[in-house]
Design a protein around this motif. Structure first.
Motif, PDB file in Angstrom:
ATOM      1  N   HIS A  42       0.838  -1.210   0.000  1.00  0.00           N
ATOM      2  CA  HIS A  42       0.000   0.000   0.000  1.00  0.00           C
ATOM      3  C   HIS A  42       0.872   1.260   0.000  1.00  0.00           C
ATOM      4  O   HIS A  42       0.563   2.233  -0.677  1.00  0.00           O
ATOM      5  CB  HIS A  42      -0.955   0.026   1.189  1.00  0.00           C
ATOM      6  N   GLU A  45       2.185   1.736  -3.494  1.00  0.00           N
ATOM      7  CA  GLU A  45       1.114   2.231  -4.366  1.00  0.00           C
ATOM      8  C   GLU A  45       0.843   3.707  -4.134  1.00  0.00           C
ATOM      9  O   GLU A  45       0.708   4.476  -5.086  1.00  0.00           O
ATOM     10  CB  GLU A  45      -0.164   1.425  -4.147  1.00  0.00           C
ATOM     11  N   GLU A  46       0.782   4.126  -2.869  1.00  0.00           N
ATOM     12  CA  GLU A  46       0.531   5.532  -2.545  1.00  0.00           C
ATOM     13  C   GLU A  46       1.648   6.422  -3.083  1.00  0.00           C
ATOM     14  O   GLU A  46       1.397   7.499  -3.613  1.00  0.00           O
ATOM     15  CB  GLU A  46       0.377   5.722  -1.038  1.00  0.00           C
TER      16      GLU A  46
END
Length: 61
Positions: A42, A45-46
């Motif tokens: 995550h 991805e961010e």
């Protein structure tokens, strides 16, 4: 627990010693190892979303 469907994407093989190292890094708890890997994914991805968005804004001016 339900079995996950097999992915149609060909993923690279991960050696057992790499899997064992990830579990050991999480204090020997496989669930914590998976949680840590998901959190890491995550974060990646961010970071990518922010980079792509920033590049798009710069070009648009």
């Amino acid at each position: 627990m339900a079995k996950a469907e097999k992915s149609t994407v060909d993923l690279p093989e991960v050696p057992d010693d790499v899997v064992e190292a990830a579990i050991a890094e999480a204090g020997g708890d496989p669930r914590e190892a998976v949680r840590g890997l998901i959190r890491g994914q995550h974060e990646i991805e961010e970071r990518l979303i922010r980079q792509i968005s920033a590049g798009y804004v710069r070009r648009k001016r």
